[in-house]
Design an enzyme around this catalytic site. Structure first.
Site, PDB file in Angstrom:
ATOM      1  N   ASP A 265      -5.555   1.743   2.212  1.00 17.23           N
ATOM      2  CA  ASP A 265      -4.110   1.773   2.042  1.00 17.23           C
ATOM      3  C   ASP A 265      -3.641   3.211   2.247  1.00 17.23           C
ATOM      4  O   ASP A 265      -3.784   4.057   1.370  1.00 17.23           O
ATOM      5  CB  ASP A 265      -3.733   1.258   0.650  1.00 17.23           C
ATOM      6  CG  ASP A 265      -2.221   1.259   0.432  1.00 17.23           C
ATOM      7  OD1 ASP A 265      -1.483   1.728   1.328  1.00 17.23           O
ATOM      8  OD2 ASP A 265      -1.782   0.800  -0.644  1.00 17.23           O
TER       9      ASP A 265
ATOM     10  N   LYS B 139       6.009   4.530   4.546  1.00 20.09           N
ATOM     11  CA  LYS B 139       6.574   5.868   4.319  1.00 20.09           C
ATOM     12  C   LYS B 139       6.805   6.665   5.617  1.00 20.09           C
ATOM     13  O   LYS B 139       7.780   6.395   6.300  1.00 20.09           O
ATOM     14  CB  LYS B 139       5.737   6.597   3.263  1.00 20.09           C
ATOM     15  CG  LYS B 139       5.816   5.804   1.939  1.00 20.09           C
ATOM     16  CD  LYS B 139       5.220   6.414   0.710  1.00 20.09           C
ATOM     17  CE  LYS B 139       5.590   5.541  -0.492  1.00 20.09           C
ATOM     18  NZ  LYS B 139       4.491   5.136  -1.338  1.00 20.09           N
TER      19      LYS B 139
ATOM     20  N   TYR C  40      -2.248   2.399  -6.586  1.00 20.43           N
ATOM     21  CA  TYR C  40      -1.057   1.567  -6.466  1.00 20.43           C
ATOM     22  C   TYR C  40      -0.953   1.055  -5.043  1.00 20.43           C
ATOM     23  O   TYR C  40      -1.119   1.810  -4.088  1.00 20.43           O
ATOM     24  CB  TYR C  40       0.191   2.383  -6.814  1.00 20.43           C
ATOM     25  CG  TYR C  40       1.493   1.620  -6.694  1.00 20.43           C
ATOM     26  CD1 TYR C  40       1.790   0.573  -7.564  1.00 20.43           C
ATOM     27  CD2 TYR C  40       2.432   1.950  -5.724  1.00 20.43           C
ATOM     28  CE1 TYR C  40       2.986  -0.122  -7.456  1.00 20.43           C
ATOM     29  CE2 TYR C  40       3.635   1.271  -5.617  1.00 20.43           C
ATOM     30  CZ  TYR C  40       3.916   0.231  -6.486  1.00 20.43           C
ATOM     31  OH  TYR C  40       5.101  -0.447  -6.386  1.00 20.43           O
TER      32      TYR C  40
END
Ligand SMILES: *Cc1c(COP(=O)(O)O)cnc(C)c1O
Length: 426
Positions: free
Chosen positions: A238, A266, A144
């Site tokens: 990522d 995050k 994702y």
């Protein structure tokens, strides 16, 4: 456990917010429960509107490595708020946070801040396409990378949980530039290169956390680097989730493989909305205003968010991650022992402060494997652990996290609760 107020809050939210939630996975629908409406967090705990307290293994889906309402981050935010919320002009806090990140992410020279992981990855893809003057990208099934159009194909996480491999509203003409490969399977990537020319970039979660927790094999990542070099294709790591979570100096250090572009999010925002993408100076200089590739953001590099990020990551080093890893290992070891006591198939894994478990026998290497997990057992595990006061991610295809606020004693108690829950649900 009384959850009346969460039930009515959810009902009320559904009237005015699509599905009652601002991000699909929060809805608990894959585990058939009612999402708890949270009023506050403190250290290892979150508290819902009914006053129930839970030990938090979700940590806002990763950002809160120092637990809920960490005092140092809290104070840094308040101090920044006292000077104003946003200026739309450069602040020195952006430079400070960039320097702090670049100390750990040595393959890259420069960064740009955005407001979410989605934005970071979307911008990284544009940068890769603009820099190489190529359109095609390769992504891995089950990884994702946020919800931007090009990347919302077989995208793991919420997308898998809700059974939509790619979303309506994403034009086919766009998707045809996104090629799919299998995680930890270099042959599937070779096939992409053989079938299609002009691949701008290969994007990967080097430590995947959105098909459940599935780290890449070292040899696979090394082969991926070699393959990208051969085709003058950029390699994008990522690390929105794994950055400052799995290994303090990044996946490139852990694996000995340097990517061309890195995306973060995050933890680098300490709980505030922050993302970043970075690359070598040569690539980053192609971005506007120095170069022709456009990318922008009204609230990008917001000073309050930068303050939170700085107060978070300037305390992350490998000693801290190692200490969290010891706790993660204790938890998954206990989980495995309880599973075998109750005759439940389980496979567990952890890198740094990230951990995962699947209810099946074999080690998981890719998304096909992850799909073999028994989702019914997962759902029962999830709802029963909630009842016991333990807040785990409400989908099998997510990752668990340890924060500094979680003590050894809490882990021991969690294992005892797992023992009771496994005894009940097997
Ligand atoms: C969470 C995540 C994103 C998206 O970040 P948002 O802040 O939710 O937009 C992108 N990539 C990875 C690997 C993620 O875990």
């Amino acid at each position: 456990m009384n959850i009346d107020k969460s039930i009515s809050a959810f009902k009320e939210a559904k009237q005015v917010i699509a599905g009652g939630v601002d991000s699909p996975v929060r809805s608990f629908s894959s585990v058939g429960g009612i999402p708890r409406f949270i009023t506050r967090g403190d250290g290892a705990y979150i508290e819902d509107v009914d006053g129930n307290k839970y030990i938090d293994f979700v940590q806002s889906w990763g950002p809160l490595i120092f637990g809920q309402n960490d005092k140092i981050i809290h104070d840094a935010v308040i101090k920044s708020v006292n000077h104003g919320l946003s200026f739309g002009a450069p602040t020195q806090s952006e430079t400070l946070l960039a320097k702090e990140i670049l100390k750990h992410y040595t393959p890259i020279d420069k960064l740009r801040f955005v407001s979410s992981g989605t934005e970071a990855v979307m911008s990284a893809i544009r940068l890769a396409r603009g820099y190489t003057r190529r359109d095609n990208i390769v992504k891995f099934i089950g990884c994702y990378h946020g919800h931007s159009d090009s990347l919302l194909v077989e995208a793991g996480s919420g997308a898998v949980t809700f059974g939509t491999p790619s979303s309506p509203g994403v034009p086919k003409d766009l998707i045809k530039h996104t090629l799919l490969a299998k995680y930890n399977d270099i042959k599937s990537v070779e096939k992409c290169f053989k079938d299609t020319a002009n691949i701008a970039a290969v994007i990967i979660e080097p430590i995947a956390g959105n098909m459940g927790f599935v780290p890449a094999d070292k040899k696979f990542l090394q082969a991926l680097r070699t393959l990208c070099n051969k085709h003058n294709t950029l390699l994008i790591f990522d690390e929105v989730m794994s950055g400052f979570r799995a290994y303090s100096d990044g996946a490139h250090t852990l694996y000995g493989v340097n990517p061309d572009i890195i995306t973060l999010g995050k933890v680098i925002g300490g709980g505030m909305p922050v993302g970043a993408f970075g690359a070598t100076a040569k690539i980053m200089n192609e971005l506007s205003p120095d170069g022709p590739i456009y990318q922008a953001g009204t609230l990008s590099g917001n000073p309050v968010a930068m303050a939170a990020g700085l107060a978070s990551i300037n305390r992350v080093d490998q000693n801290l991650i190692n200490a969290l890893h010891v706790k993660a290992l204790k938890l998954i070891k206990g989980m495995k022992e309880m599973a075998s006591k109750h005759n439940i198939d389980i496979t567990v894994n952890s890198v740094g402060s990230m951990f995962g478990f699947f209810f099946c026998k074999n080690e998981i290497k890719n998304f096909d494997g992850a799909l073999k997990s028994d989702l019914q057992i997962f759902a029962k595990f999830h709802s029963n652990m909630l009842e016991e006061g333990y807040y785990f991610a409400c989908s099998q295809f997510e990752t668990g996290f340890i924060s500094t606020a979680i003590t050894n004693e809490m882990i021991s108690d969690t294992i005892k609760a797992i023992d009771r829950v496994f005894g009940k649900i097997k």
